[in-house]
Enzyme design. Structure first.
Site, PDB file in Angstrom:
ATOM      1  N   SER B 171       0.833  -1.194   0.000  1.00 11.40           N
ATOM      2  CA  SER B 171       0.000   0.000   0.000  1.00 11.40           C
ATOM      3  C   SER B 171       0.881   1.263   0.000  1.00 11.40           C
ATOM      4  O   SER B 171       1.724   1.406  -0.872  1.00 11.40           O
ATOM      5  CB  SER B 171      -0.930  -0.038   1.203  1.00 11.40           C
ATOM      6  OG  SER B 171      -1.958   0.897   1.065  1.00 11.40           O
ATOM      7  N   ARG B 241     -11.523   6.589  10.037  1.00 12.78           N
ATOM      8  CA  ARG B 241     -11.038   5.210  10.042  1.00 12.78           C
ATOM      9  C   ARG B 241     -12.121   4.247   9.548  1.00 12.78           C
ATOM     10  O   ARG B 241     -11.828   3.298   8.815  1.00 12.78           O
ATOM     11  CB  ARG B 241     -10.590   4.830  11.451  1.00 12.78           C
ATOM     12  CG  ARG B 241     -10.170   3.402  11.620  1.00 12.78           C
ATOM     13  CD  ARG B 241      -8.963   3.057  10.770  1.00 12.78           C
ATOM     14  NE  ARG B 241      -8.402   1.760  11.122  1.00 12.78           N
ATOM     15  CZ  ARG B 241      -7.333   1.230  10.544  1.00 12.78           C
ATOM     16  NH1 ARG B 241      -6.709   1.903   9.588  1.00 12.78           N
ATOM     17  NH2 ARG B 241      -6.876   0.073  10.912  1.00 12.78           N
ATOM     18  N   ASP B 337      -8.873  -6.431  -4.540  1.00 14.28           N
ATOM     19  CA  ASP B 337      -8.438  -5.118  -4.043  1.00 14.28           C
ATOM     20  C   ASP B 337      -8.953  -4.034  -4.990  1.00 14.28           C
ATOM     21  O   ASP B 337      -8.454  -3.887  -6.106  1.00 14.28           O
ATOM     22  CB  ASP B 337      -6.905  -5.099  -3.974  1.00 14.28           C
ATOM     23  CG  ASP B 337      -6.344  -3.798  -3.404  1.00 14.28           C
ATOM     24  OD1 ASP B 337      -7.127  -2.836  -3.208  1.00 14.28           O
ATOM     25  OD2 ASP B 337      -5.134  -3.745  -3.147  1.00 14.28           O
ATOM     26  N   HIS B 370      -7.967  -5.187  -0.173  1.00 16.53           N
ATOM     27  CA  HIS B 370      -6.667  -4.524  -0.071  1.00 16.53           C
ATOM     28  C   HIS B 370      -5.831  -5.045   1.105  1.00 16.53           C
ATOM     29  O   HIS B 370      -4.613  -5.173   1.006  1.00 16.53           O
ATOM     30  CB  HIS B 370      -6.916  -3.012   0.066  1.00 16.53           C
ATOM     31  CG  HIS B 370      -5.661  -2.211   0.132  1.00 16.53           C
ATOM     32  ND1 HIS B 370      -4.712  -2.235  -0.868  1.00 16.53           N
ATOM     33  CD2 HIS B 370      -5.180  -1.367   1.089  1.00 16.53           C
ATOM     34  CE1 HIS B 370      -3.705  -1.424  -0.523  1.00 16.53           C
ATOM     35  NE2 HIS B 370      -3.965  -0.900   0.647  1.00 16.53           N
ATOM     36  N   ASP B 371      -6.490  -5.328   2.212  1.00 15.50           N
ATOM     37  CA  ASP B 371      -5.790  -5.784   3.418  1.00 15.50           C
ATOM     38  C   ASP B 371      -5.091  -7.132   3.259  1.00 15.50           C
ATOM     39  O   ASP B 371      -4.358  -7.545   4.155  1.00 15.50           O
ATOM     40  CB  ASP B 371      -6.760  -5.876   4.597  1.00 15.50           C
ATOM     41  CG  ASP B 371      -6.686  -4.639   5.482  1.00 15.50           C
ATOM     42  OD1 ASP B 371      -5.809  -3.798   5.239  1.00 15.50           O
ATOM     43  OD2 ASP B 371      -7.509  -4.533   6.417  1.00 15.50           O
TER      44      ASP B 371
END
Lengths: 215, 405
Positions: B171, B241, B337, B370-371
């Site tokens: 990232s 967040r 992602d 994405h994680d």
């Protein structure tokens, strides 16, 4: 940390060995359709080449990456145009030319980015295919061409003689032509006619025609 | 530049403290380096007395050629392998780092530093401005990914390392990897940018803007001076967040985890409580984040990501950023992602091909979004391991990677 050197490899597939033998040590090689990287790994570790690969299947790329090879997920028709001209000594295209949409364009790209191209393909001129077609009147089903017509990925099949003609049209120099059996073993073939009859596959080493006659 | 590594006195005369006990009473655990000369920033300011907090794992060998720099993502920090000093949770790559693990501490010397602008010990908006004696707040200069990398390069200088064996990051960490390869090509032997991009997309900037607006709309933000007012914009930061967290996952992953299940109740309440498990989860993610992260740091670092456009610094042609590079590259993306999609990695691959750089590129199939780069993704881990082994072989660090699959 001492460098214990590469592990010595004894076996690679016969057909791959045939291609490997055409490549000079310490050269720069691009292997298109490098599958699980067997040939590329052999070249990198046994012939100290600076090797790169392109592979369309995820499983293939993944297997290559795990072997530490520089291989990208991509294909011959879209990814070759990125490379600068003359950047590789050898560009290898194994058993793929017959499966691309524009074989001539791909061949042009190979000759643009490499000093030499090594191209292999199944030979549609093999006597068994000719006999099969002549006697039975249906498309052949062989070891090198195992798919029925309605699901074959090979939509640009050609004979060794056909390929010769294309090389002539494109002004390419045939440095070497090897007729090969289904197992990938080189066959004795003194003439083009004979090669086209007995070769189930063919391996060509090509370079741009250096002394072409002025037009 | 190669000099013996001393914990107390690095070659450039910067002060290098071995751990938390030191001059600053509330310092974070871990190591830190304070630069003795100003750090030039892209915004034109030369920043004095920049501190870089960092951690190391493993040992630097005598040849100093086994160092790997790990670059953390937006809300990460230098505690890559050890428990987080605030939350106590395992480090973000603790699954990969350790003796005999993928990032083998018996083989490699791993370095991870808190980015410039961060809030875990490196100079950032929550730290004290030496000129005013108060925390920087929004007086902190705008920073870029290149500034972060410039600061890291000073740390690598101080550690006496000429060339890093590898720079690895996911990232925003991947952005730093690309910047390293572009700014200091001779100092990076191998570069692995995971789930990353050479520029932040319009959609990514948009999501960051939502997060920043949430923070700045919180009255406790106090125009950035909440530290002086003794307040913290926890609600704004939590919403930022929450939004971001959704972008790190995928619809499939969210659905698998929560579906439409209700939180500790049999029916909806016709109110705005967290009826659904997914709401409760997001609220928890949002508020627990505020325990460990500073709102102004969030503003500054998201801005740095937004500004990142590597091609722009090289005449608009990404390939120029890597012209003549000898670095080996690994690019990896994940199918689900949508924040840093495969197309972004592919654009980098195309640029690298056009300068004939050695590059490995794999798109990993997963529905975790994405994680994924932080999670247990065996396919990705085997790829990274193969890449490192292949690089180590070429660098003369070890025997060839396994032939067997």
């Amino acid at each position: 940390m001492p460098n214990s050197g590469p592990t010595v490899l004894t076996n690679i597939r016969v057909d791959l060995q045939l291609v490997a033998d055409l490549v000079e040590n310490n050269s720069r090689v691009l292997d298109i359709g490098c599958d699980d990287g067997q040939l590329l790994y052999h070249l990198v570790h046994e012939k100290q080449v600076d090797g790169r690969g392109i592979e369309i299947s995820h499983a293939g790329v993944s297997a290559c990456a795990k072997k530490g090879l520089s291989v990208i997920q991509g294909d011959a028709e879209t990814d070759l145009s990125d490379y600068p001209s003359g950047i590789f000594d050898y560009v290898i295209l194994s058993q793929t030319l017959q499966a691309v949409r524009e074989p001539r364009f791909v061949l042009e790209q190979l000759m643009r980015i490499g000093r030499y191209a090594i191209v292999s393909f199944p030979n549609f001129g093999h006597w068994r295919i000719r006999a099969h077609f002549a006697l039975k009147g249906v498309l052949p089903n062989t070891v090198t061409l195992p798919h029925p017509w309605y699901e074959t990925p090979n939509f640009h099949l050609c004979t060794i003689r056909d390929f010769f003609k294309l090389c002539e049209i494109m002004d390419l120099k045939i440095e070497k032509m090897i007729a090969v059996n289904a197992q990938g073993q080189a066959l004795y073939s003194p003439t083009l006619r004979w090669a086209n009859l007995i070769g189930e596959q063919a391996v060509f080493l090509l370079s741009p025609q250096v002394c072409s006659t002025p037009k | 530049m190669v000099q013996p590594l001393t914990q107390s006195q690095p070659p450039d005369g910067s002060s290098l403290s071995a751990d938390a006990s030191g001059d600053i009473p509330d310092a974070h655990p871990g190591k830190s380096l304070t630069l003795q000369t100003a750090l030039p920033l892209d915004c034109g300011i030369a920043m004095e007395a920049v501190t870089i907090a960092y951690q190391t794992y493993g040992c630097l060998n005598a040849e100093k050629n086994n160092a790997i720099l790990l670059c953390h993502a937006l809300t990460g920090d230098h505690f890559a392998a050890d428990p987080h000093p605030v939350t106590g949770k395992p480090g973000w790559w603790s699954n990969l780092i350790g003796p005999g693990k993928l990032l083998d501490t018996e083989k490699y010397f791993l370095i991870c530093s808190n980015v410039l602008g961060g809030c875990m010990g490196s100079t950032g908006p929550s730290e004290i401005n030496p000129e005013t004696g108060k925390s920087y707040g929004t007086d902190f200069p705008g920073i870029t990914i290149a500034d972060m990398v410039r600061a890291q390069a000073r740390l690598i200088d101080a550690l006496g390392i000429d060339q890093l064996f590898a720079v690895i990051g996911g990232s925003m960490g991947g952005m730093q990897v690309l910047q390293w390869a572009a700014s200091y090509p001779e100092r990076v032997f191998a570069a692995a940018a995971i789930a990353s991009a050479a520029r932040h997309s319009s959609q990514n900037i948009a999501f960051h803007e939502v997060g920043r607006q949430a923070i700045m709309a919180d009255p406790d933000w106090c125009d950035g001076n909440y530290a002086l007012e003794g307040k913290r914009p926890v609600r704004g930061l939590a919403v930022a967040r929450m939004t971001a967290h959704i972008t790190y996952l995928s619809e499939a992953a969210l659905h698998r985890k929560f579906g439409r299940r209700l939180q500790d109740r049999h029916d909806v309440t016709f109110g705005f409580d967290a009826d659904f498990q997914v709401e409760s989860y997001l609220r928890h993610q949002g508020f627990s984040f505020t325990d460990r992260f500073d709102a102004n740091s969030y503003l500054y670092i998201t801005r740095a990501m937004d500004y990142f456009d590597l091609a722009k610094d090289y005449g608009g042609v990404l390939a120029n950023a890597f012209y003549g590079t000898k670095t080996r590259f690994l690019l990896a993306s994940f199918t689900s992602d949508w924040l840093f999609p495969t197309s972004e990695s592919r654009a980098i691959v195309h640029a690298l091909n056009s300068v004939a750089a050695p590059v490995t590129f794999v798109e990993i199939e997963t529905d975790k979004g994405h994680d994924s780069f932080l999670l247990d993704e065996p396919e990705f881990h085997e790829t990274l391991e193969g890449f490192l082994a292949g690089s180590a072989y070429l660098k003369g660090l070890e025997i060839s990677p396994k032939m067997a699959d």
